[in-house]
Enzyme design. Structure first.
Site, PDB file in Angstrom:
ATOM      1  CG  HIS A 227      19.784 -36.937  -7.339  1.00 59.31           C
ATOM      2  ND1 HIS A 227      20.223 -38.207  -7.051  1.00 59.31           N
ATOM      3  CD2 HIS A 227      20.888 -36.199  -7.582  1.00 59.31           C
ATOM      4  CE1 HIS A 227      21.548 -38.232  -7.099  1.00 59.31           C
ATOM      5  NE2 HIS A 227      21.973 -37.019  -7.418  1.00 59.31           N
TER       6      HIS A 227
ATOM      7  NE  ARG B 227       4.565   1.917  -1.293  1.00 61.93           N
ATOM      8  CZ  ARG B 227       5.392   2.118  -0.270  1.00 61.93           C
ATOM      9  NH1 ARG B 227       6.465   2.852  -0.443  1.00 61.93           N
ATOM     10  NH2 ARG B 227       5.160   1.607   0.908  1.00 61.93           N
TER      11      ARG B 227
ATOM     12  CD1 TRP C 229      -0.096  -5.867  -3.745  1.00 63.91           C
ATOM     13  CD2 TRP C 229       0.037  -6.691  -1.667  1.00 63.91           C
ATOM     14  NE1 TRP C 229       0.422  -7.139  -3.834  1.00 63.91           N
ATOM     15  CE2 TRP C 229       0.508  -7.673  -2.576  1.00 63.91           C
ATOM     16  CE3 TRP C 229       0.017  -7.000  -0.305  1.00 63.91           C
ATOM     17  CZ2 TRP C 229       0.965  -8.912  -2.165  1.00 63.91           C
ATOM     18  CZ3 TRP C 229       0.478  -8.242   0.103  1.00 63.91           C
ATOM     19  CH2 TRP C 229       0.941  -9.183  -0.826  1.00 63.91           C
TER      20      TRP C 229
ATOM     21  CB  CYS D  11      -0.874   0.022   1.237  1.00 66.60           C
ATOM     22  SG  CYS D  11      -1.848  -1.470   1.415  1.00 66.60           S
TER      23      CYS D  11
ATOM     24  CD  GLU E  64       9.767 -11.238  -9.302  1.00 67.50           C
ATOM     25  OE1 GLU E  64       9.363 -10.517  -8.400  1.00 67.50           O
ATOM     26  OE2 GLU E  64      10.904 -11.102  -9.816  1.00 67.50           O
TER      27      GLU E  64
ATOM     28  CE  LYS F 178      13.805 -10.833 -11.021  1.00 68.45           C
ATOM     29  NZ  LYS F 178      14.630 -10.662  -9.868  1.00 68.45           N
TER      30      LYS F 178
ATOM     31  CE  LYS G  90      11.636  -2.705  -6.277  1.00 69.50           C
ATOM     32  NZ  LYS G  90      12.345  -3.792  -6.967  1.00 69.50           N
TER      33      LYS G  90
ATOM     34  CG  ASN H 228       1.834   0.036   4.064  1.00 69.05           C
ATOM     35  OD1 ASN H 228       1.541  -1.140   3.862  1.00 69.05           O
ATOM     36  ND2 ASN H 228       3.052   0.508   3.893  1.00 69.05           N
ATOM     37  N   GLY H 229      -0.166  -1.879   6.143  1.00 68.08           N
ATOM     38  CA  GLY H 229       0.224  -2.810   7.203  1.00 68.08           C
ATOM     39  C   GLY H 229      -0.922  -3.766   7.494  1.00 68.08           C
TER      40      GLY H 229
ATOM     41  CD  GLU I  20      17.163 -12.965  -9.304  1.00 61.09           C
ATOM     42  OE1 GLU I  20      16.530 -13.476  -8.367  1.00 61.09           O
ATOM     43  OE2 GLU I  20      16.958 -11.813  -9.696  1.00 61.09           O
TER      44      GLU I  20
HETATM   45  O1  M6R Z   1      13.282  -5.238  -0.647  1.00 61.32           O
HETATM   46  P1  M6R Z   1      13.796  -6.653  -0.475  1.00 61.32           P
HETATM   47  O2  M6R Z   1      15.060  -6.894  -1.184  1.00 61.32           O
HETATM   48  O3  M6R Z   1      13.853  -7.066   0.965  1.00 61.32           O
HETATM   49  O4  M6R Z   1      12.697  -7.551  -1.172  1.00 61.32           O
HETATM   50  C1  M6R Z   1      12.790  -8.937  -1.143  1.00 61.32           C
HETATM   51  C2  M6R Z   1      11.870  -9.582  -2.156  1.00 61.32           C
HETATM   52  O5  M6R Z   1      10.541  -9.211  -1.896  1.00 61.32           O
HETATM   53  C3  M6R Z   1      12.239  -9.175  -3.579  1.00 61.32           C
HETATM   54  O6  M6R Z   1      13.543  -9.499  -3.902  1.00 61.32           O
HETATM   55  C4  M6R Z   1      11.288  -9.879  -4.593  1.00 61.32           C
HETATM   56  O7  M6R Z   1      11.512 -11.256  -4.577  1.00 61.32           O
HETATM   57  C5  M6R Z   1      11.480  -9.291  -5.982  1.00 61.32           C
HETATM   58  N1  M6R Z   1      10.209  -9.060  -6.572  1.00 61.32           N
HETATM   59  C6  M6R Z   1      12.277 -10.163  -6.877  1.00 61.32           C
HETATM   60  O8  M6R Z   1      12.368  -9.685  -8.163  1.00 61.32           O
END
Ligand code: M6R
Length: 607
Positions: free
Chosen positions: A502, A27, A74, A2, A486, A483, A602, A98-99, A479
């Protein structure tokens, strides 16, 4: 997560509130709303979906007034529909949040028992009723807020408007960030300095438990005990242009291409180039006495930590435990006093990581944090702050923050080894030299953007994709898969290449592309053997390697992506580029929302 903005202004605020929301779109959100104070009324407009819907709603019915609050939501409690969008309101009070209010059920039951009815499914609405109840009893807004805040369990940043006090807002924070901005005859509240960047650069950061009453020209802050406290306004340095795309189509693309610059910038503050030495910030503990590291992070930052585990163990010979922050506290980790707990986070606000950090502090650990936002909670709470200098990262998919984290972690591992007497001056100089090669190698990797774009159509139709890597390139496989998932919504998994046989090899058929990360070098032969096991079963491979590797093993591959020849130390930084570009171009080919992928935020400020 949020986003919050509030303005006590000297001219109409609705457009500027929406503009502030636009700056927080990155965000992640699924509905939005504003509430202004006008003619003795709270004027509330809300809409689900993208901000354009709210803009259209405001075109249908405007929101006049010079004071107001606004929010991008959010969803946590309740579906992303208009009735759950913030601001939540009673006739006398409106607020944005927010929270998560963890005890909202018990509070709601209490309020319902008094005959109050709720129009949303949110946890937030309980707060607005609690404050309204105090106001109805005759409390002033300040008293009402002071009485209600101690009843809330969980995390919150709040901006609260009162129908009968049109020139005032109250903000409060615990666990979620909130800043105060000072303008010319105006005062602002915001989730971050970037949201307020076009309005002001003069920012005061509220501390945990603070609450603030703002008017046009005053901001009176009280701490959790109710004592008036000073929170200095400082120039945030947040420039409005920092969150513009320039000539790029997406923020993610811009941020991928910024990597040579920001990695060089980051390395400059951790390496003494002339003397070929690593140079870390002053530490008030003796790093050579640390005999164990606990690494904690989430998502991409966790994968940076996984790469660093290889480096800490290889160079400094110190054992490393690494956990997802969301799991860490629940396995009751053994944390002998004096250990180093290292947290990695782009935002510095990720709730799981922050909670883990606080847990480690309670357990007597020395706290170090690799963080991109220097004003964030983690940055402020760490004993040793190791900033990355990636600049604001707007794309939800983390890219440049990751490579900058790796740069800092490599320097830290080398420093650790030097202090433990495990690296000679020559070896240290060699490491520094290789790290300094990284920006040019990143540029060379980016030169292959067109080739990667041209082969994205091979991956875009897939339902599942596998990524393989070995050693420090295994986290890169994880990673790469993250990516792709996501931003293109293709199911993808990363595996240690030797682990395929395995189990996961059962997944192989001609419809499951397998991306193999295999720089030529000590681990190449073994990874290629695993790749051949995939090919022997009809698997279609995309090999990412250097010219030597491709010459040796690229022949039967569906495609190859050529990288520059690099030292193994910097391979994880350089090989991050093709996995980022591949995910990016596949997402573009599929037409997904690259910068704001569905369901994601974000910075994840709820546990
Ligand atoms: O702000 P942070 O690095 O703590 O965030 C951690 C994850 O939420 C963040 O890396 C998330 O996995 C990304 N969307 C990856 O691209």
């Amino acid at each position: 997560m949020c986003g919050i903005i509030g303005i006590v202004g000297n001219r109409p605020v609705a457009d500027r509130l929406v503009d502030g929301l636009k700056r927080m779109e990155y965000r992640g959100y699924d509905s939005a709303g504003v509430c202004t104070l006008h003619d003795g009324e709270l004027v509330r407009r809300r809409a689900e979906g993208k901000l354009n819907n709210l803009v259209e709603e405001l075109e249908r019915a405007d929101a006049p007034g010079t004071t107001g609050i606004a929010h991008t939501r959010w969803a946590t409690h309740g579906a992303p529909v208009t009735k759950n969008a913030h601001p939540h309101a009673t006739p006398a009070v409106a607020l944005v949040h927010n929270g998560i209010i963890e005890n909202f059920k018990e509070l709601r039951d209490e309020l319902r028992a008094e005959g109050r009815s709720f129009e949303s499914e949110t946890d937030t609405e309980t707060v607005v009723h609690l404050i309204s109840r105090e106001i109805e009893k005759g409390s002033l807004p300040q008293e009402a807020v002071k009485n209600v805040l101690p009843r809330l369990r969980g995390a919150f940043a709040l901006a609260i408007a009162f129908r009968d006090y049109p020139d005032m807002l109250i903000g409060a924070r615990l666990g979620s960030p909130l800043v105060v901005g000072q303008g010319e005859g105006e005062m602002y509240l915001g989730s971050d300095a970037l949201a307020l960047a076009p309005l002001t650069q003069q920012i005061a950061y509220l501390e945990e438990g603070d609450w603030v009453v703002i008017t046009n020209d005053t901001a009176i802050v009280r701490d959790v005990e109710g004592n008036e406290v000073e929170r200095e306004f400082r120039n945030s340095g947040a420039s409005a242009s920092a969150i513009e795309k320039g000539n790029y189509r997406h923020f993610m693309q811009k941020e991928i291409f910024e990597q040579p610059t920001v990695v060089a910038q980051t390395l400059r503050s951790y390496l003494r180039q002339g003397e070929q030495q690593v140079a870390l910030p002053q530490m008030d503990f003796d790093i050579s006495e640390i005999d164990r590291i606990t690494l904690v992070a989430c998502g991409t930052s966790y994968y940076a930590g996984l790469v660093a585990k290889y480096w800490f163990e290889q160079f400094a010979r110190v054992p490393v435990d690494i956990d997802f922050a969301s799991e860490f506290r629940y396995r009751e980790p053994v944390l002998p006093k004096g250990g180093l707990a290292l947290f990695i986070s782009q935002s510095g606000e990720t709730a799981d990581t922050l909670a883990a950090l606080r847990h480690c502090r309670e357990q007597g650990q020395v706290i170090a944090a690799v963080v991109n936002v220097p004003t964030s909670s983690m940055a402020r709470e760490a004993d040793l702050l190791l900033p990355t200098h990636a600049g604001p990262e707007i794309g939800v998919a983390s890219t440049k923050a990751f490579t900058c984290q790796l740069a800092v972690l490599a320097a830290l591992a080398a420093h650790f080894a030097v202090k433990k007497g495990l690296l000679t001056r020559e070896e240290e100089a060699e490491i520094v030299e290789h790290l300094l090669e990284a920006p040019a190698c990143l540029n060379a990797a980016l030169d292959h953007d067109d080739d990667i774009a041209a082969m994205a159509h091979l991956i875009a139709p897939a339902r599942d994709v596998l990524y393989l890597g070995r050693g420090a390139d295994f986290p890169l496989a994880l990673e790469g898969a993250l990516k792709l998932k996501e931003i293109s919504y293709i199911h993808a998994e990363g595996y240690a290449s030797g682990e395929m046989k395995h189990g996961p090899i059962a997944l192989i058929d001609e419809d499951v592309p397998v991306i193999v990360l295999a720089p030529s070098g000590p681990l190449f032969e073994k990874t290629v053997s695993n790749m051949q096991e995939v090919q022997a079963r009809g698997g279609k491979v995309v090999l990412i390697s250097d010219a030597e590797g491709i010459a040796e093993a690229g022949e039967d591959c569906m495609a190859t992506i050529q990288m520059p020849k690099v030292h193994p130390l910097i391979a994880p930084l350089v090989y991050a580029v093709p996995v980022q570009l591949l995910a990016y171009h596949v997402a573009v080919a599929k037409g997904t929302d690259v910068d704001q992928p569905r369901n994601l935020a974000k910075s994840v400020t709820v546990e």
